[in-house]
Write a protein that holds these residues in place. Structure first.
Motif, PDB file in Angstrom:
ATOM      1  N   SER A 285      52.240  34.294  23.851  1.00 19.32           N
ATOM      2  CA  SER A 285      52.511  33.460  25.028  1.00 19.32           C
ATOM      3  C   SER A 285      53.261  34.250  26.093  1.00 19.32           C
ATOM      4  O   SER A 285      52.969  34.143  27.285  1.00 19.32           O
ATOM      5  N   LEU A 286      54.235  35.041  25.658  1.00 24.67           N
ATOM      6  CA  LEU A 286      54.993  35.859  26.604  1.00 24.67           C
ATOM      7  C   LEU A 286      54.069  36.851  27.311  1.00 24.67           C
ATOM      8  O   LEU A 286      54.130  37.027  28.538  1.00 24.67           O
TER       9      LEU A 286
ATOM     10  N   ARG B  58      57.370  43.065  34.076  1.00 19.65           N
ATOM     11  CA  ARG B  58      55.956  42.993  34.472  1.00 19.65           C
ATOM     12  C   ARG B  58      55.155  43.958  33.612  1.00 19.65           C
ATOM     13  O   ARG B  58      55.702  44.850  32.964  1.00 19.65           O
ATOM     14  N   LEU B  59      53.836  43.748  33.633  1.00 19.24           N
ATOM     15  CA  LEU B  59      52.929  44.638  32.925  1.00 19.24           C
ATOM     16  C   LEU B  59      52.455  45.743  33.855  1.00 19.24           C
ATOM     17  O   LEU B  59      52.445  45.570  35.082  1.00 19.24           O
ATOM     18  N   LEU B  60      52.071  46.848  33.279  1.00 18.90           N
ATOM     19  CA  LEU B  60      51.497  47.931  34.067  1.00 18.90           C
ATOM     20  C   LEU B  60      50.298  47.409  34.847  1.00 18.90           C
ATOM     21  O   LEU B  60      49.482  46.655  34.319  1.00 18.90           O
ATOM     22  N   ASP B  61      50.219  47.777  36.122  1.00 18.01           N
ATOM     23  CA  ASP B  61      49.132  47.301  36.971  1.00 18.01           C
ATOM     24  C   ASP B  61      47.783  47.578  36.326  1.00 18.01           C
ATOM     25  O   ASP B  61      47.495  48.695  35.888  1.00 18.01           O
ATOM     26  N   GLY B  62      46.964  46.535  36.261  1.00 17.81           N
ATOM     27  CA  GLY B  62      45.624  46.683  35.702  1.00 17.81           C
ATOM     28  C   GLY B  62      45.543  46.420  34.211  1.00 17.81           C
ATOM     29  O   GLY B  62      44.441  46.315  33.660  1.00 17.81           O
TER      30      GLY B  62
ATOM     31  N   GLN C 230      50.861  38.359  32.130  1.00 14.59           N
ATOM     32  CA  GLN C 230      49.528  38.716  32.609  1.00 14.59           C
ATOM     33  C   GLN C 230      49.063  37.780  33.715  1.00 14.59           C
ATOM     34  O   GLN C 230      48.433  38.205  34.678  1.00 14.59           O
ATOM     35  N   THR C 231      49.379  36.504  33.595  1.00 13.72           N
ATOM     36  CA  THR C 231      48.875  35.528  34.566  1.00 13.72           C
ATOM     37  C   THR C 231      49.803  35.350  35.769  1.00 13.72           C
ATOM     38  O   THR C 231      49.341  35.046  36.864  1.00 13.72           O
ATOM     39  N   ARG C 232      51.106  35.526  35.595  1.00 15.00           N
ATOM     40  CA  ARG C 232      52.054  35.259  36.685  1.00 15.00           C
ATOM     41  C   ARG C 232      52.649  36.514  37.299  1.00 15.00           C
ATOM     42  O   ARG C 232      53.346  36.438  38.316  1.00 15.00           O
TER      43      ARG C 232
END
Length: 324
Positions: free
Chosen positions: A11-12, A63-67, A17-19
């Protein structure tokens, strides 16, 4: 990693990924856990190879790495199959998660491409895991839902507990985790500055308090259980017996004594008559007598003398009974 934590980590990951960028307090509110738990989960994702980054400053966050995007259909056929093999419907039902687990299974099947989906379905059709041992059902655990809720919510738990024998005790504990072993549930919980285990079937009453506790960040449930199991075995086997096992009785010997029989036979010495002389760990002479009687005349006790005497006495009593 437990089912509930795995679900929370997914979920995290999907939230990021979505926000996009989210702060620890925002993630804490969304997941309904403490900020400290979010920090631990972020570390777990990072350790698993997920590219999670922390941005500093007033507008910072995680945040996640772009892409980067997680893909369920990136599972291989073998990986997808293993997920369904790991599903335990009985324990899931006991924890109140049967419907959730079934829904998750359906979603996973739907998300998989045709190849892995077919392999996973075949695995589910052809393999079934039955946790309790033969000739015994799983424990009756009427308070498992309360105990598991306290574990999940990190709430202090008041237990009324039946110890071995008729004695009942009351304990205030910090529940750290649950372990399912051979059809029996065990609670690992802190009490009086030490972590102890409680068999959940022996819980007479359970009250989940409003008081929250901080679960130690370095507590490893798997490592704790391994240590406890090793220490339990060391405490249980207090002596050794030297016995001779008939050539055709090795299978029954293994069935009766389990893992210790494998080790004993491996280290044993085969004598000229084909019998194997072994050193067998035992709990006590009286307890060992009843186990060894299962093998009848296919086993001979050489040492200790008191165990040999007990075997002889029991054999004489049986002989007198049946001759009469």
């Amino acid at each position: 990693m437990g089912y509930m934590r795995a679900s929370r980590l997914l979920s995290l990951l999907l939230l990021l990924q979505t926000r996009g960028r989210m702060t620890a307090p925002e993630l804490s509110a969304e997941l309904e856990v403490s900020v400290r738990t979010v920090y631990r989960d972020i570390e777990a994702l990072s350790a698993a190879g997920v590219p999670v980054y922390a941005d500093r400053g007033p507008a910072g966050g995680y945040r996640l790495l772009d892409g980067y995007r997680t893909k369920v259909n990136g599972l291989s056929s073998e990986e997808a199959s293993s997920l369904f093999l790991a599903a335990l419907p009985g324990p899931a039902a006991e924890l109140g998660l049967a419907e959730v687990a079934a829904t998750a299974e359906l979603k996973l099947l739907a998300a998989l491409p045709p190849g892995p989906r077919s392999q996973a379905a075949r695995m589910r059709e052809r393999f079934h895991l039955d946790v309790p041992g033969w000739y015994r059902a799983g424990d009756d655990v009427p308070f498992l839902s309360e105990v598991s809720r306290a574990v999940w919510d990190q709430r202090v738990l008041r237990l009324r507990y039946r110890r071995w024998g008729p004695q009942e005790v009351e304990r205030l504990v910090h529940p750290y985790g649950l372990v399912l072993k051979g059809g029996s549930w065990y609670l690992a919980a802190a009490c009086d500055d030490s972590v102890r285990t409680y068999r959940v079937s022996r819980v007479i009453d359970a009250d989940v308090l409003d008081e929250w506790f901080e679960r130690p960040a370095d507590f490893d449930l798997v490592a704790f259980w391994r240590r406890f199991s090793a220490e339990f075995a060391a405490r249980m086997y207090t002596a050794d017996a030297v016995v001779r096992v008939a050539p055709d009785a090795a299978g029954l010997f293994r069935y009766t004594f389990g893992d210790v029989a494998d080790e004993a036979l491996r280290l044993g010495v085969t004598e000229d008559d084909g019998w194997t002389r072994v050193k067998l760990p035992i709990e006590s002479p009286r307890h060992a007598r009843w186990q060894l009687l299962r093998l009848g005349a296919a086993v001979e006790v050489l040492e200790p003398a008191d165990l040999r005497d007990l075997m002889a006495e029991t054999a004489a009593e049986l002989s007198a009974m049946y001759r009469a």
